[in-house]
Motif scaffolding. Sequence first.
Motif, mmCIF file in Angstrom:
data_model
loop_
_atom_site.group_PDB
_atom_site.id
_atom_site.type_symbol
_atom_site.label_atom_id
_atom_site.label_comp_id
_atom_site.label_asym_id
_atom_site.label_seq_id
_atom_site.Cartn_x
_atom_site.Cartn_y
_atom_site.Cartn_z
ATOM 1 N N CYS A 25 0.444 -1.245 0.269
ATOM 2 C CA CYS A 25 -0.121 -0.120 -0.185
ATOM 3 C C CYS A 25 0.579 1.009 -0.111
ATOM 4 O O CYS A 25 0.420 2.305 -0.196
ATOM 5 C CB CYS A 25 -1.116 0.125 1.560
ATOM 6 N N GLY A 26 2.326 1.367 0.390
ATOM 7 C CA GLY A 26 3.503 2.293 -0.071
ATOM 8 C C GLY A 26 3.019 2.809 1.523
ATOM 9 O O GLY A 26 4.033 3.976 1.254
ATOM 10 N N ALA A 27 2.839 2.744 2.367
ATOM 11 C CA ALA A 27 2.147 3.589 3.822
ATOM 12 C C ALA A 27 3.890 3.504 4.127
ATOM 13 O O ALA A 27 4.622 2.009 4.014
ATOM 14 C CB ALA A 27 1.911 2.643 4.796
ATOM 15 N N GLU A 28 4.046 4.011 5.634
ATOM 16 C CA GLU A 28 5.178 3.750 6.015
ATOM 17 C C GLU A 28 5.595 2.653 6.799
ATOM 18 O O GLU A 28 4.831 2.311 7.247
ATOM 19 C CB GLU A 28 5.488 5.074 6.846
ATOM 20 N N LEU A 29 6.604 2.394 6.978
ATOM 21 C CA LEU A 29 6.979 0.768 7.926
ATOM 22 C C LEU A 29 6.917 1.204 9.105
ATOM 23 O O LEU A 29 7.630 1.776 9.173
ATOM 24 C CB LEU A 29 7.980 -0.075 7.013
ATOM 25 N N PRO A 30 5.947 0.473 9.959
ATOM 26 C CA PRO A 30 6.088 0.341 11.150
ATOM 27 C C PRO A 30 7.298 -0.158 11.461
ATOM 28 O O PRO A 30 7.929 -0.863 10.883
ATOM 29 C CB PRO A 30 5.000 -0.391 11.739
ATOM 30 N N LYS A 31 7.906 0.376 13.084
ATOM 31 C CA LYS A 31 9.736 -0.661 12.976
ATOM 32 C C LYS A 31 9.286 -2.238 13.591
ATOM 33 O O LYS A 31 7.535 -2.431 13.418
ATOM 34 C CB LYS A 31 9.615 -0.117 14.425
ATOM 35 N N ARG A 32 10.472 -3.202 12.816
ATOM 36 C CA ARG A 32 10.203 -4.301 12.783
ATOM 37 C C ARG A 32 9.315 -4.847 12.116
ATOM 38 O O ARG A 32 9.335 -6.334 11.467
ATOM 39 C CB ARG A 32 9.598 -4.770 14.029
ATOM 40 N N ARG A 33 8.712 -4.137 10.789
ATOM 41 C CA ARG A 33 8.075 -4.759 9.630
ATOM 42 C C ARG A 33 8.994 -4.162 8.620
ATOM 43 O O ARG A 33 9.318 -3.568 8.035
ATOM 44 C CB ARG A 33 6.652 -4.182 9.500
ATOM 45 N N ARG A 34 9.479 -5.569 7.249
ATOM 46 C CA ARG A 34 9.802 -5.489 6.514
ATOM 47 C C ARG A 34 9.901 -5.040 5.125
ATOM 48 O O ARG A 34 9.929 -4.600 4.502
ATOM 49 C CB ARG A 34 10.974 -6.475 6.635
ATOM 50 N N THR A 35 8.579 -5.816 4.967
ATOM 51 C CA THR A 35 8.276 -5.724 3.968
ATOM 52 C C THR A 35 6.428 -5.193 4.099
ATOM 53 O O THR A 35 6.406 -4.326 2.517
ATOM 54 C CB THR A 35 7.696 -7.343 2.697
ATOM 55 N N TRP A 36 6.171 -5.554 4.657
ATOM 56 C CA TRP A 36 4.314 -5.004 4.312
ATOM 57 C C TRP A 36 3.717 -4.225 6.281
ATOM 58 O O TRP A 36 4.903 -4.901 6.453
ATOM 59 C CB TRP A 36 3.263 -6.557 4.866
ATOM 60 N N CYS A 37 3.392 -3.166 6.195
ATOM 61 C CA CYS A 37 2.632 -2.462 7.134
ATOM 62 C C CYS A 37 2.049 -3.106 7.620
ATOM 63 O O CYS A 37 1.910 -2.489 9.119
ATOM 64 C CB CYS A 37 2.146 -0.966 6.817
ATOM 65 N N SER A 38 0.875 -4.111 7.695
ATOM 66 C CA SER A 38 -0.090 -4.740 7.945
ATOM 67 C C SER A 38 0.383 -6.469 7.629
ATOM 68 O O SER A 38 0.122 -6.485 6.578
ATOM 69 C CB SER A 38 -0.701 -4.466 8.158
ATOM 70 N N ASP A 39 -0.405 -7.179 8.613
ATOM 71 C CA ASP A 39 -0.794 -8.700 7.942
ATOM 72 C C ASP A 39 -1.881 -8.752 6.577
ATOM 73 O O ASP A 39 -1.521 -9.383 5.848
ATOM 74 C CB ASP A 39 -0.922 -9.778 8.764
ATOM 75 N N ARG A 40 -2.787 -7.138 6.945
ATOM 76 C CA ARG A 40 -3.450 -7.477 5.675
ATOM 77 C C ARG A 40 -2.949 -7.079 4.617
ATOM 78 O O ARG A 40 -3.239 -7.982 3.532
ATOM 79 C CB ARG A 40 -4.892 -6.204 6.249
ATOM 80 N N CYS A 41 -1.982 -6.170 4.437
ATOM 81 C CA CYS A 41 -0.867 -6.152 3.534
ATOM 82 C C CYS A 41 -0.718 -7.637 2.683
ATOM 83 O O CYS A 41 -1.007 -7.655 0.978
ATOM 84 C CB CYS A 41 -0.607 -4.968 3.413
ATOM 85 N N GLY A 42 0.012 -7.978 3.462
ATOM 86 C CA GLY A 42 0.827 -9.559 2.871
ATOM 87 C C GLY A 42 -0.497 -10.437 2.771
ATOM 88 O O GLY A 42 -0.615 -10.776 1.633
ATOM 89 N N ASP A 43 -1.352 -10.387 3.461
ATOM 90 C CA ASP A 43 -2.504 -11.582 2.260
ATOM 91 C C ASP A 43 -2.975 -10.764 2.087
ATOM 92 O O ASP A 43 -2.993 -11.581 0.074
ATOM 93 C CB ASP A 43 -3.373 -11.201 4.410
ATOM 94 N N ALA A 44 -3.290 -9.283 1.342
ATOM 95 C CA ALA A 44 -3.470 -9.087 -0.374
ATOM 96 C C ALA A 44 -2.315 -9.552 -1.183
ATOM 97 O O ALA A 44 -3.264 -9.732 -2.128
ATOM 98 C CB ALA A 44 -3.538 -7.891 0.116
ATOM 99 N N PHE A 45 -1.338 -9.325 -0.888
ATOM 100 C CA PHE A 45 -0.130 -9.772 -1.712
ATOM 101 C C PHE A 45 -0.592 -11.608 -2.353
ATOM 102 O O PHE A 45 -0.502 -11.625 -3.363
ATOM 103 C CB PHE A 45 0.975 -9.127 -1.624
ATOM 104 N N TRP A 46 -0.257 -12.077 -0.975
ATOM 105 C CA TRP A 46 0.057 -13.077 -1.294
ATOM 106 C C TRP A 46 -1.879 -13.260 -2.428
ATOM 107 O O TRP A 46 -1.364 -14.670 -3.322
ATOM 108 C CB TRP A 46 -0.836 -14.661 0.065
ATOM 109 N N ALA A 47 -2.884 -13.214 -1.645
ATOM 110 C CA ALA A 47 -4.413 -13.250 -2.264
ATOM 111 C C ALA A 47 -4.449 -13.031 -3.880
ATOM 112 O O ALA A 47 -5.168 -13.723 -4.712
ATOM 113 C CB ALA A 47 -5.093 -12.677 -1.623
ATOM 114 N N ASN A 48 -3.101 -12.121 -4.021
ATOM 115 C CA ASN A 48 -3.424 -11.783 -5.408
ATOM 116 C C ASN A 48 -2.156 -12.616 -6.147
ATOM 117 O O ASN A 48 -2.420 -12.304 -7.781
ATOM 118 C CB ASN A 48 -3.319 -10.665 -5.523
ATOM 119 N N HIS A 49 -1.188 -13.567 -5.502
ATOM 120 C CA HIS A 49 0.271 -13.441 -6.416
ATOM 121 C C HIS A 49 -0.034 -15.383 -6.178
ATOM 122 O O HIS A 49 0.923 -15.498 -6.934
ATOM 123 C CB HIS A 49 0.994 -13.041 -6.371
ATOM 124 N N TRP A 50 -0.273 -16.046 -5.359
ATOM 125 C CA TRP A 50 0.265 -17.071 -5.065
ATOM 126 C C TRP A 50 -1.417 -18.137 -6.061
ATOM 127 O O TRP A 50 -2.395 -18.263 -5.084
ATOM 128 C CB TRP A 50 0.265 -17.558 -3.682
#
Length: 131
Positions: A25-50
């Motif tokens: 989503c392009g939001a600033e990453l919170p500390k300790r997050r490396r790729t996705w700002c939230s699990d929701r963004c990670g889930d959205a990525f997998w749902a659209n690519h795997w």
Amino acid sequence: MTKSLSLLAACTLAHGAVPGRCAWCGAELPKRRRTWCSDRCGDAFWANHWWSVARRTVRRRDRYRCKRCGHKPPGRTHPRYRTLRKTDRLEVNHIVPARGDHRRLSCAHHLENLETLCLTCHKAYTKEQRA
Ligand SMILES: [Zn+2]
Ligand SMILES: [Zn+2]
Ligand SMILES: [Zn+2]
């Protein structure tokens, strides 16, 4: 991870691989997050690519009905489910064909490129495509 980084750069849905930013989503990453700002963004990525996640997501989105004719095959609770599903089940169709991309991360699995079809409609669609 390197593979998905190049995919993220080319993906039309993702924000892309920018250091310090959520790749989805392009939001600033919170500390300790490396790729996705939230699990929701990670889930959205997998749902659209795997494929296996995408397929499941699309079936649910389409309410387990064929997008073209509205047919709804018998569910798992049906006593003859196992027999019936051989000839009467839902499949997930790539509107723009995936061309063998089923086993890897691919933008061919974007949810907007997928639709749930019954066997009859899926066969008809594949035939149309070849013609
Ligand atoms: Zn995000
Ligand atoms: Zn159908
Ligand atoms: Zn993509």
